[in-house]
Scaffold this motif. Structure first.
Motif, short mmCIF file in Angstrom:
data_model
loop_
_atom_site.label_atom_id
_atom_site.label_comp_id
_atom_site.label_asym_id
_atom_site.label_seq_id
_atom_site.Cartn_x
_atom_site.Cartn_y
_atom_site.Cartn_z
N LEU B 96 0.94 -1.27 0.05
CA LEU B 96 0.01 0.02 -0.09
C LEU B 96 0.87 1.23 -0.09
N GLY B 97 1.99 1.19 0.88
CA GLY B 97 2.79 2.35 0.86
C GLY B 97 3.05 2.85 -0.73
N PRO B 98 3.78 2.05 -1.51
CA PRO B 98 4.25 2.27 -2.73
C PRO B 98 3.00 2.69 -3.77
N VAL B 99 1.93 1.61 -3.67
CA VAL B 99 0.88 1.80 -4.66
C VAL B 99 0.14 3.37 -4.34
N LEU B 100 -0.45 3.54 -2.89
CA LEU B 100 -0.98 4.67 -2.74
C LEU B 100 -0.28 5.82 -2.88
N PHE B 148 10.77 12.73 -10.56
CA PHE B 148 9.73 11.59 -9.98
C PHE B 148 10.64 10.44 -9.52
N LEU B 149 11.56 9.89 -9.89
CA LEU B 149 12.63 8.97 -9.41
C LEU B 149 13.07 9.36 -8.02
N LEU B 150 13.39 10.70 -7.70
CA LEU B 150 13.93 10.95 -6.56
C LEU B 150 12.76 11.09 -5.52
N THR B 151 11.68 11.45 -6.06
CA THR B 151 10.57 11.95 -4.91
C THR B 151 9.67 10.88 -4.51
N VAL B 152 9.27 9.99 -5.55
CA VAL B 152 8.26 9.05 -5.27
C VAL B 152 8.93 7.96 -4.19
N PRO B 153 10.06 7.48 -4.22
CA PRO B 153 10.75 6.77 -3.37
C PRO B 153 10.74 7.26 -1.81
N LEU B 154 11.06 8.48 -1.98
CA LEU B 154 11.26 9.20 -0.54
C LEU B 154 9.54 9.54 -0.08
N LEU B 155 8.94 9.84 -0.81
CA LEU B 155 7.52 9.95 -0.64
C LEU B 155 6.86 8.59 0.08
N THR B 156 7.32 7.48 -0.68
CA THR B 156 6.84 5.93 -0.36
C THR B 156 7.35 5.83 1.30
N LEU B 157 8.45 6.12 1.45
CA LEU B 157 9.16 5.59 2.78
C LEU B 157 8.33 6.80 3.86
N PHE B 158 8.04 7.90 3.35
CA PHE B 158 7.31 8.75 4.27
C PHE B 158 5.93 8.20 4.71
N ALA B 159 5.43 7.67 3.40
CA ALA B 159 4.14 7.14 3.45
C ALA B 159 3.96 5.84 4.65
N PHE B 161 6.00 5.42 7.19
CA PHE B 161 6.37 5.76 8.64
C PHE B 161 4.96 6.23 8.97
N SER B 162 4.25 7.24 8.09
CA SER B 162 2.82 7.74 8.53
C SER B 162 1.99 6.71 8.98
N GLY B 163 1.93 5.63 7.97
CA GLY B 163 0.73 4.50 7.83
C GLY B 163 0.96 3.85 9.08
N ILE B 164 2.30 3.48 9.57
CA ILE B 164 2.70 2.84 10.67
C ILE B 164 2.24 3.48 11.90
N PHE B 165 2.52 4.79 11.86
CA PHE B 165 2.09 5.61 13.09
C PHE B 165 0.58 5.69 13.13
N GLY B 166 -0.18 5.72 11.97
CA GLY B 166 -1.57 5.67 12.01
C GLY B 166 -2.15 4.19 12.81
N GLY B 167 -1.64 3.32 12.17
CA GLY B 167 -1.69 1.97 12.78
C GLY B 167 -1.68 2.04 14.21
N TYR B 168 -0.35 2.41 14.92
CA TYR B 168 -0.17 2.54 16.25
C TYR B 168 -1.14 3.30 16.94
N LEU B 169 -1.60 4.23 16.59
CA LEU B 169 -2.61 5.17 17.16
C LEU B 169 -3.90 4.46 17.49
N VAL B 170 -4.44 3.54 16.41
CA VAL B 170 -5.40 2.70 16.73
C VAL B 170 -5.10 1.33 17.33
N ALA B 171 -4.18 0.87 17.20
CA ALA B 171 -3.68 -0.34 17.80
C ALA B 171 -3.74 -0.14 19.34
N VAL B 172 -2.79 1.04 19.68
CA VAL B 172 -2.46 1.24 21.07
C VAL B 172 -3.58 1.74 21.85
N TYR B 173 -4.00 2.84 21.20
CA TYR B 173 -5.34 3.74 21.95
C TYR B 173 -6.67 3.05 21.82
#
Ligand SMILES: Nc1ncnc2c1ncn2[C@@H]1O[C@H](COP(=O)(O)OP(=O)(O)O)[C@@H](O)[C@H]1O
Ligand SMILES: [Mg+2]
Lengths: 253, 258
Positions: B96-100, B148-159, B161-173
């Motif tokens: 989902l990170g890369p696709v989204l 595109f080649l520079l930003t898409v992988p970086l954005l994916t990395l960022f996505a 982390f933010s996805g895992i953070f979102g999951g953390y919020l729901v899982a933990v709280y």
């Protein structure tokens, strides 16, 4: 010298140029006149090789560029020519100053430190000043045209192809631009090909006028020859009359 | 019917051919002329910033939804929310990170690039590039492909982390998963291979999105209407190709055990 022989070009089924033979000698000003849609722009775009001709031959200083595909070779030949687009074709993403300076880095040896000065100079030539920071979208049609002209002049090419340099300008500005084209020829020996609807300007600046009609050259000659020509087509066009052998289509058939 | 499919296929391969010609010309100029670093960096910043907010929002909520759905399903089977972190992490990093991210970039930056280049084409600015000693490959295509080649992988990395953070919020709280176990669920089961899997995908997506955006822009004909048309076509083509490409990449990468 630019030599064109048997040049033909079609867009799909539409035959636009039907065999043009034409020579532009060095240091000469040639005006190309003719109704809208007769293929004037198409003709000089073929010379610049922005369009690939269908048939014929175009020699630029002896080099045949008619069907050259190699971008590198083409770019080398294009270096000797400048092109003023009918609508200006200024880069929207750059301001006026950057637009005028654009070609300098690719086509000249000028130092970047001098760009500002050159831009100011060329803008002054076309009667503009202190607009370097403006965006093309903020300019009127006539101003765009003059900025575009300044952009072409900045790189001082050997051959200048102008697509309607004075259309959209007021009569005084038109005359200033005509004088400028003449001056470039007299001072720098530049060769100019000028597409124009401005008959007064054509008479004033041309060494030779070429009258294009229906994809072919109907007549070419000096302004004096055009003034006394009694060809009915030429007469109608030069005198700007709605009556005559040239029937403009007002409906789409 | 077959005729129609045949016609579509011919058009598709014809377009592919022309897109590759564009890439070929671009590659040619990569060697023949200095690379426009300044423009490439400007484009990277623009594409990155354009897409950053939407990428973050999309991935945070995707992470949250994954945790919620996954957590509830797992609870109904095992009576406690185990392995929520693993589920969220795997889904995001590999799929989902890369696709989204790619989908968001298409909508924000891909459309903008096609519209910009398309407008330049119909207003003769592309021709103007040729007359001023340069060309669209050098001036437009190469810097944007780089961006595109520079930003898409970086954005994916960022996505990710933010996805895992979102999951953390729901899982933990929301589900009461202990924070340590959410994180260790991710780190114990995931390796560099999973990360590579996602990374390789994002590179391919970046290349494809950049190619389609630039090609459709240069291919524009017919005034303002034409610009609208090619922008729509560019976005739809990229979206479909992302999903198609994703399937094949997954198949190939899994076969290679990445
Ligand atoms: N890229 C093109 N595709 C299709 N038709 C074109 C194209 N460019 C020009 N034409 C057609 O060729 C004819 C000549 O156009 P043009 O050379 O621009 O005329 P002029 O400059 O003399 O007014 C017009 O009828 C125009 O519709
Ligand atoms: Mg024209």
């Amino acid at each position: 010298m630019i030599t064109i022989t048997g040049l033909k070009k079609n867009f799909g089924h539409k035959q636009v140029l039907k065999g043009i033979d034409l020579t532009f000698k060095d240091g000469e000003i040639v005006s190309i006149i003719g109704g809208s849609g007769t293929g004037k722009s198409t003709l000089i775009k073929c010379v610049m090789r922005l369009i690939k001709p269908a048939e014929g031959k175009i020699l630029i200083d002896g080099k045949d560029i008619t069907f050259v595909e190699d971008e590198y070779k083409l770019s080398a030949v294009r270096r000797s020519m400048g092109y003023l687009f009918q609508e200006g074709a200024l880069f929207d993403s750059l301001n006026v100053g950057e637009n005028v300076a654009f070609g300098l880095q690719y086509l000249t040896d000028e130092k970047p430190a001098d760009y500002k000065k050159i831009v100011k100079e060329k803008l002054a030539l076309v009667g503009l000043k202190d607009i370097e920071h403006m965006r093309p979208s903020e300019l009127s049609g006539g101003m765009k045209k003059r900025v575009a002209l300044a952009r072409v002049l900045a790189v001082s090419p050997k051959y200048l192809l102008y697509d309607e340099p004075t259309s959209g300008l007021d009569p005084i500005m038109s005359d200033i631009i005509s004088d400028l084209i003449l001056e470039l020829k007299n001072k720098l020996g530049q060769t100019s090909v000028v597409i124009t609807h401005d008959i007064k300007s054509a008479y004033k600046i041309s060494d030779r006028i070429v009258f294009l009609y229906d994809g072919k050259i109907l007549m070419q000659g000096t302004p004096a020859e055009f003034k006394k020509s009694d060809n009915p087509y030429v007469r109608q066009f030069m005198d700007g009359s709605s009556r005559g052998p040239i029937q403009m289509k007002l409906t789409n058939d | 019917m077959f005729k129609l499919i045949g016609k579509y296929l011919i058009t598709f391969f014809n377009e592919c051919g022309k897109a590759f010609t564009m890439l070929h010309t671009a590659a040619f100029w990569l060697w023949r002329a200095p690379f426009e670093w300044h423009e490439a960096m400007r484009q990277s910043v623009k594409i990155g910033i354009d897409s950053l907010t939407v990428t973050t929002l999309t991935s945070v909520f995707t992470g949250m939804v994954l945790a919620l759905q996954g957590g509830n399903t797992i609870t109904s089977v095992f009576n406690e929310p185990m392995y929520v972190g693993t589920l969220v992490g795997f889904s995001l990093i590999r799929e989902l990170g890369p696709v989204l991210t790619a989908v968001v970039v298409v909508g924000r930056a891909g459309a903008a690039v096609t519209a910009e280049i398309g407008t330049m084409e119909v207003t003769e600015q592309i021709d103007a590039l040729y007359t001023l000693g340069t060309n669209p490959s050098r001036q437009l295509v190469l810097p944007r492909m780089f961006a595109f080649l520079l930003t898409v992988p970086l954005l994916t990395l960022f996505a990710n982390f933010s996805g895992i953070f979102g999951g953390y919020l729901v899982a933990v709280y929301g589900l009461g998963v202990p924070p340590e176990s959410y994180l260790s669920d991710i780190t114990t089961f995931m390796g560099a291979g999973d990360f590579m899997h996602g990374f390789i995908k994002s590179i391919f997506f970046a290349f494809m999105v950049g190619t389609v955006a630039c090609y459709k822009g240069l291919d524009t004909r017919g005034g303002a209407e034409g610009v609208g048309r090619s922008t729509t076509v560019s976005v739809v083509t990229s979206m479909v190709l992302i999903l198609v490409l994703d399937y094949f990449l997954t198949a190939i990468l899994t076969a290679l055990r990445i």
